[in-house]
Design a protein around this motif. Sequence first.
Motif, PDB file in Angstrom:
ATOM      1  N   VAL A 197       0.840  -1.199   0.000  1.00  0.00           N
ATOM      2  CA  VAL A 197       0.000   0.000   0.000  1.00  0.00           C
ATOM      3  C   VAL A 197       0.876   1.251   0.000  1.00  0.00           C
ATOM      4  CG1 VAL A 197      -1.749   1.289   1.269  1.00  0.00           C
ATOM      5  CG2 VAL A 197      -1.879  -1.203   1.182  1.00  0.00           C
ATOM      6  N   LYS A 198       1.919   1.238   0.836  1.00  0.00           N
ATOM      7  CA  LYS A 198       2.825   2.398   0.912  1.00  0.00           C
ATOM      8  C   LYS A 198       3.506   2.644  -0.428  1.00  0.00           C
ATOM      9  CE  LYS A 198       6.854   4.234   3.343  1.00  0.00           C
ATOM     10  NZ  LYS A 198       7.570   4.582   2.087  1.00  0.00           N
ATOM     11  N   ALA A 199       3.965   1.578  -1.072  1.00  0.00           N
ATOM     12  CA  ALA A 199       4.629   1.737  -2.371  1.00  0.00           C
ATOM     13  C   ALA A 199       3.664   2.308  -3.403  1.00  0.00           C
ATOM     14  CB  ALA A 199       5.173   0.391  -2.844  1.00  0.00           C
ATOM     15  N   TYR A 200       2.403   1.868  -3.351  1.00  0.00           N
ATOM     16  CA  TYR A 200       1.399   2.379  -4.287  1.00  0.00           C
ATOM     17  C   TYR A 200       1.151   3.864  -4.041  1.00  0.00           C
ATOM     18  CZ  TYR A 200      -3.160   3.224  -6.417  1.00  0.00           C
ATOM     19  OH  TYR A 200      -4.191   3.753  -7.144  1.00  0.00           O
ATOM     20  N   LEU A 201       0.991   4.246  -2.772  1.00  0.00           N
ATOM     21  CA  LEU A 201       0.747   5.654  -2.451  1.00  0.00           C
ATOM     22  C   LEU A 201       1.951   6.524  -2.798  1.00  0.00           C
ATOM     23  CD1 LEU A 201      -1.130   5.337   0.966  1.00  0.00           C
ATOM     24  CD2 LEU A 201      -2.103   5.856  -1.270  1.00  0.00           C
ATOM     25  N   ASP A 202       3.148   6.004  -2.546  1.00  0.00           N
ATOM     26  CA  ASP A 202       4.350   6.749  -2.931  1.00  0.00           C
ATOM     27  C   ASP A 202       4.369   7.013  -4.433  1.00  0.00           C
ATOM     28  OD1 ASP A 202       5.275   6.892  -0.368  1.00  0.00           O
ATOM     29  OD2 ASP A 202       6.706   5.241  -0.552  1.00  0.00           O
ATOM     30  N   SER A 261       3.098  11.532   8.370  1.00  0.00           N
ATOM     31  CA  SER A 261       4.448  11.027   8.165  1.00  0.00           C
ATOM     32  C   SER A 261       4.513  10.220   6.888  1.00  0.00           C
ATOM     33  CB  SER A 261       4.860  10.145   9.354  1.00  0.00           C
ATOM     34  OG  SER A 261       6.069   9.489   9.076  1.00  0.00           O
ATOM     35  N   SER A 262       5.611  10.284   6.197  1.00  0.00           N
ATOM     36  CA  SER A 262       5.779   9.486   4.989  1.00  0.00           C
ATOM     37  C   SER A 262       6.022   8.031   5.295  1.00  0.00           C
ATOM     38  CB  SER A 262       6.969  10.018   4.178  1.00  0.00           C
ATOM     39  OG  SER A 262       8.157   9.883   4.930  1.00  0.00           O
ATOM     40  N   ARG A 263       6.179   7.699   6.560  1.00  0.00           N
ATOM     41  CA  ARG A 263       6.395   6.298   6.932  1.00  0.00           C
ATOM     42  C   ARG A 263       5.053   5.623   7.066  1.00  0.00           C
ATOM     43  NH1 ARG A 263      10.618   3.666   9.119  1.00  0.00           N
ATOM     44  NH2 ARG A 263      11.666   5.653   9.504  1.00  0.00           N
ATOM     45  N   ALA A 264       4.801   4.523   6.309  1.00  0.00           N
ATOM     46  CA  ALA A 264       3.532   3.797   6.388  1.00  0.00           C
ATOM     47  C   ALA A 264       3.489   2.975   7.647  1.00  0.00           C
ATOM     48  CB  ALA A 264       3.356   2.892   5.172  1.00  0.00           C
ATOM     49  N   THR A 265       2.241   2.788   8.152  1.00  0.00           N
ATOM     50  CA  THR A 265       2.106   1.973   9.369  1.00  0.00           C
ATOM     51  C   THR A 265       2.353   0.527   9.037  1.00  0.00           C
ATOM     52  OG1 THR A 265       0.444   3.473  10.162  1.00  0.00           O
ATOM     53  CG2 THR A 265       0.514   1.296  11.183  1.00  0.00           C
TER      54      THR A 265
END
Length: 265
Positions: A197-202, A261-265
């Motif tokens: 999910v984080k990679a997709y949002l990035d 934060s740019s760090r995903a949970t």
Amino acid sequence: MGSFTESGLHPQENPQFLNMDAMIKGSIQKAVIQLEDKKDNSQRPTERIQILHNLLCCPGNAASSLFLTTLKKRICVLLHEREKRTQEPQRWIFREALSMKFILEDTSFRQALWMHLEDIVANIFAQILAVVDANNNLNHICQGSPLADLWLQMFQEETFLTIKYSWKRLDAKIPVLSMTKDPNVSLSCQFPFSWVVKAYLDDVWEKVYHMEGNIKTFQRELCPSRAAPYPIPVRKRNHGVHSAVNPRSQQRMWPGSTTASSRAT
């Protein structure tokens, strides 16, 4: 080669197919043994076997049935990829006969073929587990987890979760995917497949950042089903309009919020 019962030893009525369910269930331990976890996560193989046993060996459970069905599809896709890289894959039985391993292991040729197939399936099973249990992700499909249904939906979606085949020796160790590069420290994600999910949002925000004046076009591409897509925050600069996202900074502006934060949970 004929079909097998749960024990993998006796033929069933249909001689055209293998009992894939029995093969997968029988290869759980072989697959888990091939995985390499971080040093501080040494108890994970035992936990992983327990989770998989509950998922694959509990008939009548809807989640278990869906997991097994999806797993079989994933394994078949990777088996097809493996076959593409194998020279003359249709001659595998002939090659096994020439190897004479079944004589050295004091077993029947039929059982040797089954064991060979089980080793291949276990290796591919392990490659899948190395991805889907990254950051202890299998915890979210444990019995009673409120996110189990979402986990299964994500696992089903091949466009969301891509798992590529990697040619490895059948006895080679496969490192489990992790969000940290420290070999001694493991993480536990708080949301299913959070790194995907984080990679997709990035990727989404990176596109927004580079589109500048084309934000409305991007909104239509991102939300084609919405008549009025959610507004993306922008800020004006002296020389034009830019996205409020700076991929090089540690903070981003999100719709309806202040900073995140740019760090995903």
